[in-house]
Every structure is written in structure tokens, then in C-alpha cells.
Scaffold this motif. Structure first.
Motif, short mmCIF file in Angstrom:
data_model
loop_
_atom_site.label_atom_id
_atom_site.label_comp_id
_atom_site.label_asym_id
_atom_site.label_seq_id
_atom_site.Cartn_x
_atom_site.Cartn_y
_atom_site.Cartn_z
N UNK A 147 2.25 -3.73 -15.12
CA UNK A 147 2.65 -2.81 -14.14
C UNK A 147 1.49 -2.41 -13.63
N UNK A 150 -0.32 -4.94 -11.40
CA UNK A 150 0.32 -5.18 -10.31
C UNK A 150 0.18 -4.03 -9.00
N UNK A 151 0.12 -2.83 -9.73
CA UNK A 151 -0.21 -1.77 -8.83
C UNK A 151 -1.50 -1.78 -8.02
N UNK A 177 3.22 1.86 2.60
CA UNK A 177 3.73 1.17 1.11
C UNK A 177 5.06 0.65 1.30
N UNK A 180 4.47 -2.97 2.97
CA UNK A 180 3.59 -3.83 2.12
C UNK A 180 4.88 -4.41 0.85
N UNK A 181 5.69 -3.34 0.29
CA UNK A 181 6.75 -3.97 -0.55
C UNK A 181 7.60 -4.96 0.12
N UNK A 182 7.86 -4.63 1.43
CA UNK A 182 8.69 -5.50 2.30
C UNK A 182 8.04 -7.11 2.40
N UNK A 185 7.35 -8.78 -1.17
CA UNK A 185 8.84 -9.06 -1.60
C UNK A 185 9.11 -10.18 -0.89
N UNK A 186 9.15 -10.46 0.30
CA UNK A 186 9.42 -11.80 0.84
C UNK A 186 8.66 -12.94 0.48
N UNK A 189 9.48 -14.03 -3.25
CA UNK A 189 10.81 -14.40 -3.17
C UNK A 189 10.99 -15.98 -2.89
N UNK B 186 13.08 -10.55 1.08
CA UNK B 186 12.37 -9.07 1.00
C UNK B 186 13.70 -8.24 0.25
N UNK B 188 16.15 -9.03 -1.38
CA UNK B 188 16.68 -9.41 -2.79
C UNK B 188 15.71 -8.87 -3.96
N UNK B 189 14.15 -8.78 -3.39
CA UNK B 189 13.05 -8.59 -4.23
C UNK B 189 13.01 -7.20 -4.43
N UNK B 193 11.75 -3.62 -8.19
CA UNK B 193 11.09 -2.41 -7.60
C UNK B 193 11.78 -1.00 -7.10
N UNK B 204 15.39 2.93 3.57
CA UNK B 204 14.64 1.58 3.45
C UNK B 204 15.12 0.59 4.44
N UNK B 233 6.80 7.39 -2.57
CA UNK B 233 7.08 6.00 -2.57
C UNK B 233 5.85 5.24 -2.86
N UNK B 234 4.75 5.91 -2.90
CA UNK B 234 3.73 5.21 -3.70
C UNK B 234 3.34 5.28 -5.02
N UNK B 235 4.43 6.12 -5.61
CA UNK B 235 4.23 6.70 -7.08
C UNK B 235 4.23 5.86 -8.39
N UNK B 236 4.67 6.08 -9.18
CA UNK B 236 4.68 5.22 -10.37
C UNK B 236 5.05 4.09 -10.39
N UNK B 237 6.12 3.74 -9.64
CA UNK B 237 6.89 2.34 -9.42
C UNK B 237 6.45 1.65 -8.19
N UNK B 238 5.54 0.57 -8.51
CA UNK B 238 5.09 -0.16 -7.31
C UNK B 238 5.23 -1.53 -7.60
N UNK B 239 4.54 -2.34 -6.76
CA UNK B 239 4.42 -3.78 -6.95
C UNK B 239 3.31 -4.17 -7.51
#
Lengths: 239, 239
Positions: A147, A150-151, A177, A180-182, A185-186, A189, B186, B188-189, B193, B204, B233-239
Motif C-alpha cells: 500500500x 502504491x501511495x 486526488x 488522479x484516482x479517476x 483507475x481507468x 482497468x 474508472x 469499477x476500479x 480504494x 465522487x 481524500x489524500x488520507x491513508x487509503x490511496x492508490x
DNA sequence: GCGGTTTTCTAACTAGCGTTCGATATTACA
DNA sequence: TGTAATATCGAACGCTAGTTAGAAAACCGC
């Protein structure tokens, strides 16, 4: 699989690294690499649990037991595969974006980063694709480390996007953020459906980048790249 | 796991359906549902291979062997879970988009479809999320059927997007299929996270929709929804 | 509450998994 | 060339997986 019930007697048998200097691969190092390569390829295709040490051994040209000369457990193998994959993509994107130099705008740099990401994910790099696919499948104990990696990669993209924003190429009300996730993620996928033998990674990246930058709504200037899409994109493989 | 080596002596022991009319659940039907619910939940969290029939049985309040009164094999269970999940999302999105009625534009309809998709994926619907997560893990033999169901769902989105294009809400040079792949990919991904207990699915979706429609580049009107993003949103969970 | 049907339990089987370890083959250097 | 270090083999172990089948329990209309 569930949990490492017995306190791992880690690498109780493995001897220390031979050939200390940076010489030629050496037999041990070579076998190690073959194991990792085989594992990465199988992991990528079959996932973690469905990949057998006997399959890995066979693909690496040895017996299952022999693997334990090089690794203490299956977990240790997947750990190294995933870590390598994430470091690979980090270095690649970092280099790609940096080498785009000052002469190009952020829009182009971002597109090159996307191409690099897709390229490693889809056509090269079983290590990176294993990472993307397997993160949710590995034993809990390995998760935090990966993790973190990844971060770190996520932050690299955030930095690029934020610079673009500060340079005035991305609107200020866009949150970096989730953006970037978006985007990532795409891209990730695509593992589920994109066949690089049928479609062009570059074309896809270009089209996506155009959508993200220009939007799809009808208004003023229309400068979405007029990419020629393979007519078959609605073909057999789909989501 | 690999392949169904023995020609499946399918449901050799299972008796035919009791209680033929549409009455109350009935004992058998109820147990079936409990098995499927338990399986969907476990599949979603652990994947296919790491989920045990004994785990499913326990969660359904019975012994592993009893499952075979209702299903012929583990494969049969996952088959039904995935099929149910895909039919669920299809109906939900179809209904959601249709009930947005004529009064709203396509932009809003698409956003509602995205919310529906995310909502079922992340907060309700272990069946649908199992489908999304497990497709790449199920035995080869089951793939074609579920690929077909996925394509059907993909076509539903294509239809919506194409109508939007014909209605003049999406630029004509945008290719629908890759756009759909991009958007749904995006979404589905987010399974990997997005924590719906921390962030709002609606926020979102709104932000994403704004990016996709308006683009991120700096130019004329800035009408990206000014969503209040959870600071974490930039917190612990991220990609 | 009896008798047949429906549903579940219990215990076992087989296969394949990750892993272990002594024996063996291979390698590299003196 | 001999020998210690390195690398692999081969067979086994314990365990858990999906699955099976006969016995037992629960159910239900009469």
C-alpha cells in the motif's frame, strides 16, 4: 493461505548471497531471476492463489522444492514481484515525464505518462501488472508495505498534476486526488479488457487524454484528437 | 480448480424444485438464498479461490456437505452469483436512467447512472461487486456466458451515451465505446480504494461527471461542481 | 402422529497444495 | 584434479480443498 500460523522460520536454510561483487549474474542470481520471471507471468495470468509453486518451478526449469533454496516461502516471492513492479512503473513514469523536458506542455507530459503506464501494464512488465492485479489477493501481512509503495506512486502523479495546475493548464477547482484516482483507475482497468494486439495503446491514451482535458460536452473549440479507432472496438472483447 | 475434468454428473442428487407456485420462500428456496448471499459476500471480500465451501456453509448456517443438496458444485454457485449481480445492475441503471424522465438532460441522466453503478458496487450489492471482482478468476468454462452479460450491460451504456451524442450533449468526434470503457473502468476500479464510509458516492460521481463533461483544461466557463471534498481524500487509503 | 418426502448432518475420500530435508548433482577454486 | 561450497532433486509430510453418500433429522399432508 489464510494466515501464517507457525511463526515463519524464515529462510532457515537459505545461505547468504554468493559472489558479493557486481559480477556476472551467477548461477544463483540467474535462477532467482527465472523464478521471479516465471512467477510474475503466472501471477499476472492466474492470480495468486491459483498459481502453484510447482507451476512456477516448471516454468523456471526446476523442481518445486528447489525454489526454497532461493526463497523462504511463496509469500516472499509475491512480495518481491509486486515490489519490483511498482518500482519499475515509478521509475519509468518519473523518467518519461522528466525527459519530456521543458519544451512540452503538461498536457503532453501527462499523455506520455499515461502511455508509459499503459505500456508497462499491457505489453511489457508482468511485474507491474501482477502488482495491479494481485494487491487485493495477497496475504494481509504483505498489504501495508505494498500500500505504501502504491501511495508513493500516487503521489508522483499528484505532483505532476498539481504542477500542471499551478502552471495554469488545469482548472483550479479540479481536485487533484480524485482526478488522479479517476485517471489511474481507468488505466488500470484496461487490464480487464484491453487487448494490445488489437488496439493501439497510444491511440487509447491520446483519446482519453483528449476527453479528460477538453471534456466531452459540446461548446467552443473541438480539438479532441481525431484518432482513427479500430472499427472492432465494440467487438468480441468488451466490458 | 483448473478444469472440470470429469464430465459433470450435474446435480445428480438434487431433486426438482418444490413448491411450484410463487408462494412463500419455502425452506429449500430460503436455504438457497442464504447460501448465495453468504457466497456473494465472501466472494466479494476474498475472491473465488480463497473462499471455501466450508466458509460459505458456516455463514449460511449449515454444513459444507449440505450445500450440495442445493448446488451441484462451487462453480454453479459462483455462476449464479455473478449472473444475478450483472442482471441487478442492468435493471437498476436501466430504471434509473429511464425514470430520470424527459425533464432532465443527458448530463444529469448519465450522472444518475454513474451514481447507481457506484452505489450498487460499493454499498449495496455483493452480487454485482462479486461479478466485477471475480470475472477474471472464475473457471474458463464460465467466462463466455458472463462476458456476454457484461457486453449487454456495456451496450446499455453505449446506448445512453449515443443518445446523448445525438441529442447534441456530447461532441460528435468523441468515440462512444472507448469513452464508455474509460468511464466504467474508472468506476469499477473504485472497488480497489473507495471507502463509502469515508467519502460520498454522490460527490465522487458528481466530480467525475464534471471532469468528463467539462474537461480539466483552463478556458472559458468554469462550471465544475464545487463539491466539498472530504479533506481526508489524500488520507491513508490511496492508490 | 404416521409415512413419505425434503433437507441436513457426518464422516470419509481423493487430490493437490505449500513446505521440508536428506541425498545428490553441479560448480568453482586450490 | 580434488574438494568444499553451492544448487537442485526427489520423496515425503501435514493440511485443507471440493466432493460424495449413507444415516439422521425435520417437515408436512393425511
Amino acid at each position: 493461505m489464510e494466515l501464517a500460523k507457525k511463526a515463519r522460520s524464515v529462510s532457515s536454510r537459505r545461505k547468504l548471497a554468493p559472489r558479493q561483487k557486481g559480477k556476472l549474474p551467477g548461477k544463483s542470481a540467474l535462477s532467482r531471476m527465472q523464478i521471479l520471471d516465471a512467477a510474475a507471468q503466472l501471477f499476472r495470468r492466474q492470480g495468486y492463489s491459483d498459481t502453484t509453486l510447482r507451476q512456477i518451478a516448471k516454468a523456471a526449469g526446476m523442481q518445486a522444492g528447489s525454489i526454497y533454496y532461493h526463497f523462504g516461502s511463496k509469500d516472499e516471492i509475491v512480495d518481491e514481484v509486486l515490489a519490483t513492479g511498482m518500482k519499475d512503473i515509478y521509475k519509468l513514469v518519473e523518467k518519461t515525464v522528466a525527459s519530456s523536458g521543458e519544451e512540452s506542455g503538461y498536457r503532453e507530459r501527462i499523455e506520455r505518462g499515461m502511455v508509459a503506464h499503459l505500456d508497462l501494464l499491457l505489453t511489457k512488465g508482468d511485474y507491474f501488472s501482477s502488482n495491479i492485479r494481485l494487491y487485493g489477493q495477497i496475504p494481509e501481512a504483505l498489504r501495508p508495505k505494498h500500500l505504501h509503495l502504491r501511495q508513493r506512486y500516487g503521489r508522483l502523479w499528484d505532483q505532476i498534476l498539481r504542477e500542471a495546475q499551478e502552471a495554469g493548464e488545469i482548472r483550479r477547482d479540479v481536485k487533484i486526488v480524485p482526478l488522479r484516482m479517476f485517471i489511474l483507475g481507468a488505466l488500470n482497468w484496461t487490464m480487464e479488457w484491453f487487448d494490445p494486439h488489437r488496439y493501439s495503446v497510444g491511440d487509447f491514451a491520446r483519446h482519453i487524454n483528449a476527453v479528460v482535458f477538453d471534456g466531452i460536452k459540446v461548446d467552443g473549440k473541438k480539438d479532441v484528437a481525431e484518432v482513427e479507432w479500430p472499427a472492432a472496438l465494440r467487438g468480441p472483447r468488451s466490458r
